[in-house]
Motif scaffolding. Structure first.
Motif, PDB file in Angstrom:
ATOM      1  N   VAL A  25       0.857  -1.189   0.000  1.00 31.88           N
ATOM      2  CA  VAL A  25       0.000   0.000   0.000  1.00 31.88           C
ATOM      3  C   VAL A  25       0.889   1.234   0.000  1.00 31.88           C
ATOM      4  CG1 VAL A  25      -1.852   1.231   1.186  1.00 31.88           C
ATOM      5  CG2 VAL A  25      -1.714  -1.286   1.336  1.00 31.88           C
ATOM      6  N   GLN A  26       0.574   2.163  -0.894  1.00 26.57           N
ATOM      7  CA  GLN A  26       1.281   3.452  -0.930  1.00 26.57           C
ATOM      8  C   GLN A  26       0.246   4.540  -0.619  1.00 26.57           C
ATOM      9  OE1 GLN A  26       2.992   4.558  -4.706  1.00 26.57           O
ATOM     10  NE2 GLN A  26       4.441   5.954  -3.793  1.00 26.57           N
ATOM     11  N   TYR A  27       0.615   5.413   0.315  1.00 21.61           N
ATOM     12  CA  TYR A  27      -0.360   6.438   0.697  1.00 21.61           C
ATOM     13  C   TYR A  27       0.374   7.763   0.891  1.00 21.61           C
ATOM     14  CZ  TYR A  27       1.403   5.286   5.384  1.00 21.61           C
ATOM     15  OH  TYR A  27       2.219   5.050   6.461  1.00 21.61           O
ATOM     16  N   ALA A  28      -0.370   8.825   0.649  1.00 24.27           N
ATOM     17  CA  ALA A  28       0.201  10.183   0.787  1.00 24.27           C
ATOM     18  C   ALA A  28      -0.937  11.167   0.951  1.00 24.27           C
ATOM     19  CB  ALA A  28       1.028  10.534  -0.446  1.00 24.27           C
ATOM     20  N   LYS A  29      -0.608  12.342   1.530  1.00 20.28           N
ATOM     21  CA  LYS A  29      -1.631  13.364   1.712  1.00 20.28           C
ATOM     22  C   LYS A  29      -1.762  14.264   0.489  1.00 20.28           C
ATOM     23  CE  LYS A  29      -1.661  13.514   6.730  1.00 20.28           C
ATOM     24  NZ  LYS A  29      -1.593  14.359   7.950  1.00 20.28           N
ATOM     25  N   TYR A  82      -6.217  10.994   2.832  1.00 20.95           N
ATOM     26  CA  TYR A  82      -5.114  10.345   2.128  1.00 20.95           C
ATOM     27  C   TYR A  82      -5.533   9.973   0.690  1.00 20.95           C
ATOM     28  CZ  TYR A  82      -3.080   9.694   6.774  1.00 20.95           C
ATOM     29  OH  TYR A  82      -2.574   9.887   8.024  1.00 20.95           O
ATOM     30  N   TYR A  83      -4.494   9.874  -0.071  1.00 18.85           N
ATOM     31  CA  TYR A  83      -4.624   9.248  -1.402  1.00 18.85           C
ATOM     32  C   TYR A  83      -3.917   7.892  -1.303  1.00 18.85           C
ATOM     33  CZ  TYR A  83      -6.136  13.772  -3.103  1.00 18.85           C
ATOM     34  OH  TYR A  83      -6.830  14.933  -3.300  1.00 18.85           O
ATOM     35  N   VAL A  84      -4.601   6.854  -1.739  1.00 18.74           N
ATOM     36  CA  VAL A  84      -4.097   5.487  -1.547  1.00 18.74           C
ATOM     37  C   VAL A  84      -4.101   4.732  -2.885  1.00 18.74           C
ATOM     38  CG1 VAL A  84      -4.468   3.302  -0.353  1.00 18.74           C
ATOM     39  CG2 VAL A  84      -5.025   5.458   0.787  1.00 18.74           C
ATOM     40  N   LYS A  85      -3.048   3.961  -3.106  1.00 21.92           N
ATOM     41  CA  LYS A  85      -3.021   3.020  -4.230  1.00 21.92           C
ATOM     42  C   LYS A  85      -2.247   1.771  -3.796  1.00 21.92           C
ATOM     43  CE  LYS A  85       0.856   5.498  -6.446  1.00 21.92           C
ATOM     44  NZ  LYS A  85       1.299   6.186  -7.681  1.00 21.92           N
ATOM     45  N   VAL A  86      -2.474   0.693  -4.477  1.00 24.32           N
ATOM     46  CA  VAL A  86      -1.859  -0.580  -4.073  1.00 24.32           C
ATOM     47  C   VAL A  86      -1.279  -1.306  -5.300  1.00 24.32           C
ATOM     48  CG1 VAL A  86      -3.463  -0.844  -2.155  1.00 24.32           C
ATOM     49  CG2 VAL A  86      -3.983  -1.935  -4.345  1.00 24.32           C
ATOM     50  N   ARG A  87      -0.410  -2.252  -5.000  1.00 23.31           N
ATOM     51  CA  ARG A  87       0.084  -3.159  -6.040  1.00 23.31           C
ATOM     52  C   ARG A  87       0.256  -4.545  -5.446  1.00 23.31           C
ATOM     53  NH1 ARG A  87       6.372  -1.233  -7.241  1.00 23.31           N
ATOM     54  NH2 ARG A  87       7.140  -1.385  -5.084  1.00 23.31           N
ATOM     55  N   LYS A 139      -7.075   6.093  -4.873  1.00 26.77           N
ATOM     56  CA  LYS A 139      -8.384   6.364  -4.269  1.00 26.77           C
ATOM     57  C   LYS A 139      -8.175   7.342  -3.096  1.00 26.77           C
ATOM     58  CE  LYS A 139     -10.927   3.733  -6.858  1.00 26.77           C
ATOM     59  NZ  LYS A 139     -12.026   4.290  -7.667  1.00 26.77           N
ATOM     60  N   LYS A 140      -9.194   8.165  -2.872  1.00 26.09           N
ATOM     61  CA  LYS A 140      -9.129   9.150  -1.782  1.00 26.09           C
ATOM     62  C   LYS A 140      -9.980   8.648  -0.603  1.00 26.09           C
ATOM     63  CE  LYS A 140      -9.884  14.098  -0.932  1.00 26.09           C
ATOM     64  NZ  LYS A 140     -10.389  15.346  -1.539  1.00 26.09           N
TER      65      LYS A 140
END
Length: 447
Positions: free
Chosen positions: A385-389, A419-424, A442-443
């Motif tokens: 999971v990668q997340y950032a504001k 947060y803004y989130v994306k996954v791999r 995704k937010k």
């Protein structure tokens, strides 16, 4: 083969034939001259009682305007003998013959001779075979199957050798009188050549020719026998030669039955593939493509084309250009096979990683948790999971969550905030991790 000198006229011929028959190998006092056409038609003759008593044979003279296989048939109604001679070499032994054609008026007997002869003049001597009333009627026919030779004459020695360029087909003829032909070839660099000899029917059905290779110093380099399984077939041999001038001597291998028509041709032997090395990326994600390269050696191989195959098309496919498409998580061996008939192969192992996560959904839960859901992808071992504001993901952080192969959801803890989130997806093959492409972001807001 050098052409025989054709006798200028039957007048001079008749005079020669009236000489003492010592020149014909018999005790006759005269020689009855008869001209015969080479047309394949029967013609009737008589060996008279007077000829029998005086021992005067009939001489049927015929002329060949070209080399070829001659068929001579004699049908006798008495005890006859017949021999074929060369007109311009009358002291030699007969080419062929039969001392006993034992025919009668009630039961004629036929004898057929086949000979490979040069252009020139010849004669068939017909006489009695016994000392008891051996005379009477007989028939004779002569036909020829012309060789169609287009070799440059004379080419009977090294000095007279005919130039034979690569991939040029020449028709030659080996006869009873001219037993060899010479050709000269030039090899521009060290190489293998393909020497082909086409063998045809001849007088004795000996389906073979011999080719002896000499270097420019006339030193023998090898003897090659071209023995065909059937008439009108080709035999090809691969011969390795150094750069230089060579001579090819075509002959009958010292056997009479190997006379007759042949065709000869040589060309540079194809340089065959000896090895193939495949290179490129070692992995590809499902749904993505990579291009592999096949390096064919030696570099001067004539046909560098390869065919591509995959050991496991359900995991990875490969097209004719070496483009590999990942299908699903797993391993596949990609093989490049030479297309020149050598079946040389080069192999390359490919690992296929996860495809891009699709259908991502992110939902805030109590206790500062985010529940993530995605579309099922078999074979994964984890989710990163990668997340950032910030939407740009500047200053982002990552978390890795172990999941089962068929998992479609995971939960991660995050601090309060938006947060803004994306996954791999992650998989492990032979102990090594492979990561898929990041999903769309995704937010989510955590309270």
């Amino acid at each position: 083969m050098s052409l025989k000198n054709i006798t200028k006229g039957l007048g001079a011929l008749a005079i020669a034939c009236l000489l003492s028959v010592a020149c014909f190998g018999t005790t006759a006092n005269a020689f009855v001259v008869k001209s015969h056409a080479v047309d394949g038609d029967w013609k009737s003759y008589e060996f008279t009682q007077a000829q029998y008593e005086e021992q005067n044979p009939n001489g049927h003279f015929f002329t060949l305007t070209s080399s070829g296989t001659v068929t001579i048939s004699i049908q006798s109604e008495f005890y006859a003998r017949a021999y074929i001679f060369s007109n311009d070499n009358t002291e030699r032994e007969a080419y062929d013959g039969n001392a006993g054609i034992l025919g009668t008026p009630e039961s004629p007997k036929t004898e057929t001779f086949k000979l490979d002869l040069e252009a020139g003049s010849y004669f068939v001597r017909v006489e009695n075979a016994t000392t008891e009333n051996s005379y009477g009627n007989y028939r004779l026919k002569i036909s020829q199957d012309a060789s169609g030779a287009n070799e440059t004459e004379p080419n009977d020695s090294f000095a007279q050798a005919m130039e034979l360029k690569p991939n040029t087909l020449k028709t030659g003829f080996i006869s009873l009188d001219n037993v060899c032909d010479f050709y000269k070839i030039s090899i521009p660099s060290d190489q293998k050549i393909l020497l082909s000899v086409f063998v045809f029917n001849n007088a004795e059905n000996g389906l073979a020719k011999g080719v002896t290779v000499y270097n420019s110093a006339y030193e023998q380099q090898g003897v090659h026998h071209f023995v065909a399984s059937s008439a009108g077939s080709s035999v090809t041999k691969e011969i390795e030669l150094k750069k230089g001038i060579y001579y090819l001597k075509v002959d009958n291998l010292d056997f009479r039955q190997y006379t007759g028509k042949y065709q000869i041709r040589w060309t540079k032997a194809p340089v065959k593939v000896e090895s193939i090395k495949v290179s490129g990326d070692k992995s590809v994600n499902a749904g993505k493509q990579i291009t592999l390269k096949a390096t064919v050696l030696p570099a001067d191989a004539d046909n560098k084309a390869v065919t591509w195959t995959s050991s496991n098309p359900s995991v990875a496919t490969v097209n004719s250009a070496g483009i590999v498409t990942g299908k699903k998580i797993g391993k596949a061996t990609i093989t490049a096979t030479s297309a020149d008939g050598t079946k040389v192969t080069g192999t390359y192992n490919i690992c296929v990683g996860p495809k891009q996560v699709s259908g991502l959904k992110a939902k805030a839960k109590g206790n500062k948790k985010v529940q993530l859901r995605w579309s099922k992808q078999k074979g994964i071992t984890g989710i990163q999971v990668q997340y950032a504001k910030k939407k740009t993901f500047k200053g982002s952080k990552k978390k890795t969550v172990k999941v089962s192969s068929n998992a479609t959801k995971a939960t991660v803890k995050l601090k309060k905030g938006t947060y803004y989130v994306k996954v791999r997806a992650i998989t492990k093959i032979d102990g090594k991790k492979y990561y898929g492409d990041w999903s769309k972001a995704k937010k989510v807001k955590i309270k």
